[in-house]
Scaffold this motif. Structure first.
Motif, short mmCIF file in Angstrom:
data_model
loop_
_atom_site.label_atom_id
_atom_site.label_comp_id
_atom_site.label_asym_id
_atom_site.label_seq_id
_atom_site.Cartn_x
_atom_site.Cartn_y
_atom_site.Cartn_z
N MET A 1 0.86 -1.17 0.00
CA MET A 1 0.00 0.00 0.00
C MET A 1 0.91 1.23 0.00
SD MET A 1 -2.92 1.22 2.73
CE MET A 1 -2.09 0.71 4.19
N THR A 4 0.75 7.29 0.43
CA THR A 4 -0.36 8.25 0.29
C THR A 4 -1.68 7.60 0.66
OG1 THR A 4 -0.58 7.71 -2.06
CG2 THR A 4 0.77 9.63 -1.49
N ASP A 5 -1.86 6.33 0.31
CA ASP A 5 -3.10 5.63 0.69
C ASP A 5 -3.17 5.44 2.20
OD1 ASP A 5 -3.89 5.51 -1.92
OD2 ASP A 5 -3.35 3.40 -2.21
N LEU A 6 -2.04 5.13 2.80
CA LEU A 6 -1.99 5.01 4.26
C LEU A 6 -2.35 6.34 4.91
CD1 LEU A 6 -1.27 3.41 6.84
CD2 LEU A 6 1.08 4.14 6.50
N ARG A 8 -4.10 8.81 3.59
CA ARG A 8 -5.52 9.08 3.37
C ARG A 8 -6.39 8.29 4.33
NH1 ARG A 8 -5.22 9.07 -3.13
NH2 ARG A 8 -4.59 11.24 -3.32
N GLY A 9 -6.02 7.04 4.56
CA GLY A 9 -6.77 6.22 5.50
C GLY A 9 -6.71 6.77 6.91
N LEU A 121 -13.43 4.95 0.19
CA LEU A 121 -12.00 4.63 0.26
C LEU A 121 -11.73 3.20 -0.21
CD1 LEU A 121 -10.90 6.26 3.64
CD2 LEU A 121 -10.08 6.84 1.35
N ARG A 125 -9.44 3.30 -3.24
CA ARG A 125 -8.06 3.11 -2.79
C ARG A 125 -7.75 1.70 -2.30
NH1 ARG A 125 -5.10 6.71 -5.19
NH2 ARG A 125 -6.18 8.68 -5.17
N THR A 129 -6.64 0.55 2.72
CA THR A 129 -6.87 1.95 3.06
C THR A 129 -8.14 2.10 3.88
OG1 THR A 129 -5.76 2.63 1.04
CG2 THR A 129 -7.13 4.28 2.11
#
Length: 145
Positions: A1, A4-6, A8-9, A121, A125, A129
């Motif tokens: 992952m 950026t996805d982390l 966002r999460g 999400l 994503r 995420t």
């Protein structure tokens, strides 16, 4: 992952958790066992409601009806959010809010809005995420309430 996805999460989860904090009970330090339960709840929510239900509803809509992919996405996410509200409604009613309005606000702010955000999400994503966001939201509630 990707990072950026982390991120966002985590941000999405913290925002969702902050929306629910006003509905939490009196402040008490979160025990390690409470956080384990919260993480377990996040895993169950994401596996059952997002991974299986969102995917199944979207697949059925695309397979049986002539809908655009984005329409299937929105309907599937909303169906999973509604299912989560229905699952949580008896527990919300048992909390003992002063009025039905308080219960409804709790279900909207602490269940429906986060469920919709986590569903989006998940779809945009990925599962990881959405899981991180759900865990972050529940951890924020446990730590800040």
């Amino acid at each position: 992952m990707p990072a950026t996805d982390l991120g966002r999460g985590l941000v999405g989860g913290l925002v969702a958790g902050l929306l629910a904090v006003p509905f939490a009970g009196p402040a008490a330090p979160a025990a390690a066992g409470t956080l384990v339960v919260e993480v377990s709840q996040a895993v169950v929510n994401e596996v059952l409601l997002r991974l299986f239900l969102v995917t199944a509803v979207a697949w059925l809509l695309l397979r049986w009806h002539r809908v655009h992919v984005n329409e299937a996405l929105v309907l599937a996410v909303l169906a999973a959010a509604l299912a989560q509200v229905l699952i949580y409604a008896p527990g919300a009613a048992a909390i003992g809010f002063a009025s039905w309005t308080g219960t409804a606000l709790f279900l909207i702010m602490a269940v429906a809005v986060p469920a919709t955000a986590f569903g989006m999400l998940f779809w945009k994503r990925g599962f990881a995420t959405a899981l991180v966001a759900d865990m972050a939201a529940l951890a924020a509630i446990a730590l800040l309430a």
